[in-house]
Design an enzyme around this catalytic site. Structure first.
Site, PDB file in Angstrom:
ATOM      1  N   HIS A 261       0.975  -1.198   0.076  1.00  0.00           N
ATOM      2  CA  HIS A 261       0.015   0.135   0.023  1.00  0.00           C
ATOM      3  C   HIS A 261       0.948   1.198  -0.132  1.00  0.00           C
ATOM      4  O   HIS A 261       1.466   1.590   0.813  1.00  0.00           O
ATOM      5  CB  HIS A 261      -0.706  -0.068   1.350  1.00  0.00           C
ATOM      6  CG  HIS A 261      -1.854   1.041   1.293  1.00  0.00           C
ATOM      7  ND1 HIS A 261      -3.160   1.032   0.561  1.00  0.00           N
ATOM      8  CD2 HIS A 261      -1.991   1.983   2.215  1.00  0.00           C
ATOM      9  CE1 HIS A 261      -3.824   2.128   0.766  1.00  0.00           C
ATOM     10  NE2 HIS A 261      -3.258   2.990   1.902  1.00  0.00           N
ATOM     11  N   ASP A 263       0.616   5.209  -0.140  1.00  0.00           N
ATOM     12  CA  ASP A 263      -0.153   6.319   0.091  1.00  0.00           C
ATOM     13  C   ASP A 263       0.255   7.327  -0.815  1.00  0.00           C
ATOM     14  O   ASP A 263       1.582   7.783  -0.749  1.00  0.00           O
ATOM     15  CB  ASP A 263      -0.309   6.654   1.627  1.00  0.00           C
ATOM     16  CG  ASP A 263      -1.400   5.793   2.446  1.00  0.00           C
ATOM     17  OD1 ASP A 263      -2.416   5.330   1.876  1.00  0.00           O
ATOM     18  OD2 ASP A 263      -0.980   5.713   3.459  1.00  0.00           O
ATOM     19  N   ASP A 373      -8.281   0.872   1.961  1.00  0.00           N
ATOM     20  CA  ASP A 373      -7.926   1.799   3.320  1.00  0.00           C
ATOM     21  C   ASP A 373      -8.460   3.243   3.268  1.00  0.00           C
ATOM     22  O   ASP A 373      -8.135   4.155   3.752  1.00  0.00           O
ATOM     23  CB  ASP A 373      -6.274   2.280   3.068  1.00  0.00           C
ATOM     24  CG  ASP A 373      -5.694   2.871   4.342  1.00  0.00           C
ATOM     25  OD1 ASP A 373      -6.180   2.646   5.465  1.00  0.00           O
ATOM     26  OD2 ASP A 373      -4.843   3.793   4.261  1.00  0.00           O
ATOM     27  N   HIS A 581      -7.150   9.196  -0.762  1.00  0.00           N
ATOM     28  CA  HIS A 581      -7.503   8.935   0.421  1.00  0.00           C
ATOM     29  C   HIS A 581      -7.080   9.501   1.913  1.00  0.00           C
ATOM     30  O   HIS A 581      -7.278   9.465   3.049  1.00  0.00           O
ATOM     31  CB  HIS A 581      -8.099   7.383   0.874  1.00  0.00           C
ATOM     32  CG  HIS A 581      -7.023   6.794   1.081  1.00  0.00           C
ATOM     33  ND1 HIS A 581      -6.522   5.784   0.228  1.00  0.00           N
ATOM     34  CD2 HIS A 581      -5.929   6.320   1.945  1.00  0.00           C
ATOM     35  CE1 HIS A 581      -5.682   4.947   0.327  1.00  0.00           C
ATOM     36  NE2 HIS A 581      -5.149   5.162   1.625  1.00  0.00           N
TER      37      HIS A 581
HETATM   38 ZN   LIG Z   1      -3.688   4.737   2.897  1.00  0.00          ZN
END
Ligand SMILES: [Zn+2]
Length: 1081
Positions: A261, A263, A373, A581
């Site tokens: 993941h 971000d 997420d 997000h």
């Molecule tokens: Zn995230």
């Protein structure tokens, strides 16, 4: 021998502690446990390793000893190391690794400039510091030269985000640079023992396997002699005997998939993510070569596009691995976006941009929507996912709920319109699993639908800041794949899991409506500028596309207008990027918001320019004039509905063509002229007749305001009479037409409340339920009359918040409407406070209605159950509404999302003051607007959808030049009834006031076609008549990707019918259906 036994079943904790200490890589036993056996040889320093460093700016060439002790500063700088390596002869016959630990993130580059792999220093679980130089060294290894690019940030930015400030100087130490020869047997035993020791701890004591694991681990410790490496192989005999017991065929089946993941921006800026992607994914390519079963999934088309731009050779290698099936592009969206705040069209564009990218570069679209997420999932997602060519959904975030445990693992998620997608939430409750036995045991233990489906997904690999799976995770996974006591494991494409569920599961349970996330409720409010700019960008791009489409299709003044497809795509990509997000929700560091501001400035200025050029092309060159050249004014209505309003024309503009003395009313604050306009057609334009307007001296139904001794101030037009107290609160809102008082006796509306806003941990993310217990109401210190009417009456209100902060607002009522507008400006300098405004109405309802993407969501106004109670702060878009039989009141806003309704009191969260991860979050000046709109009938009978739209998109004032009046097309699109005009409208929609014409754009990749997207907004069936001015050869109902739909009605009949001469068609809508039509000319 009996006397040497320690009777371990009588004291398992002591033995567990012993075997744990044997594998532990930290602490005091490292020199006597298995860690001491992992490397046969290690050397560092010259002559074997020569390091040179170049730091930007400036250059230096430190000696190795100096470099090793070097402190890099400040944080977030970059240093390049040139590394010269000569492998010593004694390493012959062994594998040789280069260990490089800068305590930060780094990337190994070949001498030729090829990115090889990412490194992560430090002592955390993400530690990855080894680069394999050769699997089998010879006596005469060639000299090696390569580079290491060291970024002075960790996987999670710089230090803990709960410490301020984020951007402070941080020091990173080059803590080791070595050549090592690992001992393969010792490593193999280490990995065996990691699995066995954890099984001994995590399996239930009722399972014989837990005792077998403990006994085996204990036996291994007894068998290994540090002085005699041959004992390691003997010990492996013991560990293998335990690990070779296979699982039973009926065990739970886990489908494991590597992922990391990343971000797209969070505790680091967008620019660092570009490098994180390269570091993380290049490492994975290396693992794929070594582990042919290994599968790795990566989402977010934006990250792939960055990689293509910055690391084209790496991108090519990824395409090859994708073709081989090991690297799996997944998700289908541009970024892993927030799903609360973006509009319906934004969610559609996330998929349009994402799926098109994946199709173009990897040959196919994604069928799994991947969003592990995000902070809550809109009820329209099932429909949007289906319309985007996907049908499966993965997440796990609801495992973070802090009030209720979400009851399902594998289920059918049914959306607002009845569309459903097969949904799975990993029972291991993480997307960053470490391939440890406990997580796999949890995959079975925490599975809530095991009766219907005995399988689950398991996502492993370090994440958030990237990194991904590491070699030792794959080693453990390999040992657990078919092992009694652990679910069976298969590494595979996630699609295979979903297909297997579809084929083999009994009837699955269902969940209808939104997947409300019971945490991070502050993200509807934090970083308020981003909320505002996101909203503005969405509407501006809509207008820019609509006008550009019309301008590029017709016989207008400037028929050479070229649809700016590339620029519009660029702007949509930026809008979608900022919906990541951790960006639009407000949970990133300050640096991210500095970048974000620049991007929004670019979006807004470019979209305005496109809109202006397109309008000039449609309506004539006189519309290309500047305010200085203006001799007249036209009002463009880009909404779908006819509208009347009082507009405020800036002084700089009207003095060109109005004689001030003839104007009916001038606004006191800025001398803008108020001009009443009636019946501006939907998607149409109306010219202001400067002569006629100037000649009107009386207003038929004026609005007035006066001071009323005893009660405060009264504002009154022919619809309502509103009383505002001396402290700025509404004490009476009287509907004169219905003879109805809206404010209950003793209650008030427009009440400002300042709450203590100290969440449990996640500062920018969370508003906590206990905050509701601690607040104070604020009173205005000054209320005064600003504008007297006859067109607009207004009051100026000043509300002191604290010593440091103040809010001023203008409350205004115009002569035409029962709507009361509040224009606010706040100077905000608080610490962990939240400002809300509340309204108590004499309306009785168990449910409140909030706008969501392409529709509405209803939520309870009571707290009967813990599920109702958990929704004490919810997301709504342009409006929230509370209605009973016969009457209702809507609360409109232009950029706020945090709402709540308890019994008959509605509140809107206006601003927060979190201090991490951005210590400056929301400090300073902000402008925002909200409004009260009372209406007859229930919500379904109201026109709240239209009113909220108009509140957000004012009539656009277009200065017109001197030589010509409007001579081009004066209506672009019209909602019935069409305006009386010589031209037919380009489109009209009639027969269904619940249908919204939302988007008009040119088709992707098809110069002969254009796209019209509509939706049913209230939750009922509809039959709408759509008339087009551009006769089309063909109209096709398409999906969001603009591909023809296979069959769109249950009875097999097409829901789109041409009626006459290919200009009118009838379109049937199901409740909340989104319909996309492709017109081909
Ligand atoms: Zn995230």
């Amino acid at each position: 021998m009996q006397r040497h036994m320690s009777y371990l079943q009588k004291h398992p904790a002591i033995t567990r502690s012993r075997v744990n200490n044997f594998v532990n890589d930290k602490g005091q036993w490292k020199d006597v446990n298995i860690q001491a056996l992992l490397y046969d040889l290690r050397v560092s320093g010259e002559p074997h390793i020569k390091l040179e460093v170049w730091s930007a700016p400036g250059q230096e060439r430190p000696s190795f000893k100096h470099a090793v002790k070097q402190e890099f500063r400040p944080a977030k700088t970059t240093h390049w190391f040139r590394v010269n390596v000569d492998i010593p002869k004694e390493f012959a016959g062994k594998a040789v690794q280069f260990l490089f630990d800068s305590s930060s993130e780094a990337m190994v580059w070949s001498a030729e400039g090829e990115p090889i792999m990412g490194l992560t220093g430090g002592n955390g679980g993400e530690r990855h510091v080894d680069y394999l130089l050769t699997a089998n060294a010879t006596k005469d290894e060639p000299h090696r030269l390569f580079y290491v690019e060291v970024a002075c940030n960790g996987l999670f930015g710089n230090g803990s985000f709960t410490q301020r400030p984020q951007d402070r100087d941080i020091y990173y130490r080059l803590s080791s640079v070595e050549l090592v020869a690992p001992n393969p047997s010792a490593w193999a035993l280490f990995h065996d023992m990691e699995v066995i020791v954890e099984m001994a701890g995590r399996l239930s004591s009722e399972s014989p396997r837990s005792w077998q694991a403990l006994t085996a681990a204990n036996d291994v410790v007894n068998a290994v002699e540090r002085a005699d490496l041959s004992t390691v192989d003997a010990a492996r005999g013991i560990s293998r005997a335990f690990l070779d017991v296979p699982s039973s065929p009926a065990s739970h089946q886990v489908y494991a998939i590597g992922n990391c993941h990343i971000d797209t921006a969070w505790l680091w800026p967008f620019a660092e993510t570009r490098r994180k992607t390269a570091r993380s994914w290049s490492t994975q390519l290396g693992l794929m070569d070594d582990y042919p079963d290994y599968r790795f999934a990566a989402s977010q088309a934006q990250q792939f596009e960055w990689l293509l731009q910055d690391y084209p050779s790496l991108f090519k290698r990824i395409q090859q691995k994708a073709q081989d099936g090991q690297f799996i592009p997944i998700g289908g969206t541009w970024v892993e976006m927030d799903c609360n705040l973006p509009s319906g069209e934004s969610l559609a564009r996330q998929f349009l941009l994402g799926q098109r990218f994946f199709k173009e570069h990897f040959g196919k679209t994604c069928d799994v929507f991947w969003l592990p997420d995000t902070f809550g999932y809109s009820s329209q997602l099932p429909q949007i996912v289906r319309l985007s060519g996907a049908k499966y959904f993965f997440t796990q975030k609801l495992s973070w709920n802090n009030i209720n445990t979400f009851p399902h693992t594998t289920f059918r998620w049914i959306g607002l319109d009845g569309s459903h997608i097969l949904t799975h939430m990993a029972p291991s409750e993480t997307y960053g699993a470490q391939c440890r036995p406990g997580e796999l045991i949890d995959s079975l233990k925490k599975h809530k639908d095991i009766a219907y489906s005995n399988e689950s997904l398991y996502l492993f690999g370090n994440g958030d800041g990237g990194g991904g799976p590491l070699r030792h995770m794959l080693e453990r996974l390999r040992r657990m794949e078919n092992l009694d006591g652990i679910p069976r494991i298969k590494q595979t494409h996630p699609r295979e899991f979903y297909e297997h569920v579809e084929q083999n599961s009994r009837e699955l349970v269902a969940w209808k409506g939104e997947l409300y996330f019971e945490l991070h409720r502050g993200t509807y409010t934090s970083q308020s500028n981003n909320k505002l700019w996101n909203r503005q960008s969405e509407f501006l791009l809509r207008d820019a596309e609509l006008l550009s489409t019309v301008a590029s299709m017709g016989s207008h003044h400037d028929s050479a207008f070229e649809y700016p497809a590339d620029e519009l795509t660029r702007l949509w990509k930026l809008v979608c990027l900022n919906q990541f997000h951790d960006v639009v929700p407000g949970s990133a560091i300050n640096m991210v918001y500095r970048d974000s501001r620049e991007m929004y400035e670019s979006i807004i200025s470019s979209a305005k320019e496109i809109r202006k050029k397109a309008a000039a092309s449609i309506f004539g060159p006189s519309f290309a004039c500047t305010a200085e050249q203006a001799t007249g004014l036209a009002l463009l209505n880009t909404s779908g509905w006819m509208r009347s309003d009082v507009v405020a024309v800036p002084e700089a503009l009207y003095t060109r063509f109005f004689a001030a003395k003839n104007l009916m009313q001038i606004r006191t604050s800025d001398r803008a002229a108020f001009i009443p306009v009636a019946n501006v057609p939907g998607f149409g334009i109306q010219h202001i007749d400067t002569d006629t307007n100037a000649s009107i001296q009386t207003v038929e139904h004026p609005v007035r305001v006066f001071k009323d001794a005893g009660s405060g101030y009264v504002m009154e037009n022919r619809h309502v009479r509103v009383t505002i107290s001396d402290v700025g609160q509404i004490t009476s809102y009287y509907d004169k037409v219905q003879s109805r008082e809206l404010v209950p006796k003793g209650a008030a509306a427009n009440v400002f409340e300042l709450y203590d806003d100290v969440p449990g941990y996640w500062d920018a993310w969370d508003i906590e339920i206990y905050s509701l217990e601690k607040f104070k109401s604020l009173n205005a210190s000054v209320v005064s009359i600003a504008d007297q009417g006859p067109l607009v009456a207004s009051l100026s209100v000043c509300v002191p918040i604290s010593e440091a902060s103040v809010l001023t607002q203008t409350i205004s009522l115009n002569q035409m409407s029962p709507r009361l507008d509040f224009d606010c400006e706040i100077d905000w300098h608080e610490n962990r406070k939240c400002l809300k405004v509340s309204f108590t109405w004499d309306i009785y309802s168990d449910m409140a209605t909030y706008e969501t993407q392409y529709g509405i969501v209803q939520r309870p106004t009571h707290r009967n159950t813990s599920w109702d109670m958990a929704k004490f702060e919810v997301c709504g878009h342009k409006f929230a509404d509370i209605s009973e039989f016969g009457y209702g009141v809507a609360l409109l806003n232009d950029c706020k999302y945090g709402h709540s309704t308890l019994e008959n009191t509605m509140s809107l969260s206006l601003i927060r003051a979190p201090k991490s991860p951005d210590e400056f979050c929301d400090m300073g000046r902000h402008k925002f607007r909200y409004a009260i709109y009372p209406h007859s009938g229930t919500f379904s009978e109201s026109n709240v959808v239209q009113e909220a739209y108009h509140f957000n998109v004012p009539l656009l004032q277009l200065p017109t030049g001197s030589d010509q009046s409007i001579s081009g097309d004066t209506s672009v699109v019209s909602i019935s009834p069409p305006p009386p005009h010589k031209h037919h409208p380009f489109f009209s929609v009639s027969g269904a006031r619940n249908v919204v014409l939302d988007t008009v754009k040119r088709a992707e990749d098809d110069s002969q076609s254009y796209i019209v997207r509509l939706y049913e907004a209230y939750g009922g069936h509809a039959r709408a008549l759509i008339t087009t001015r551009f006769p089309a050869e063909k109209v096709t109902k398409v999906n969001i990707l603009e591909e023809p739909m296979e069959s769109d009605t249950e009875d097999g009949q097409c829901s789109v019918h041409w009626l006459t001469h290919s200009t009118s068609l009838e379109v049937k809508f199901k409740p909340f259906e989104v319909v996309t039509l492709k017109f081909t000319r």
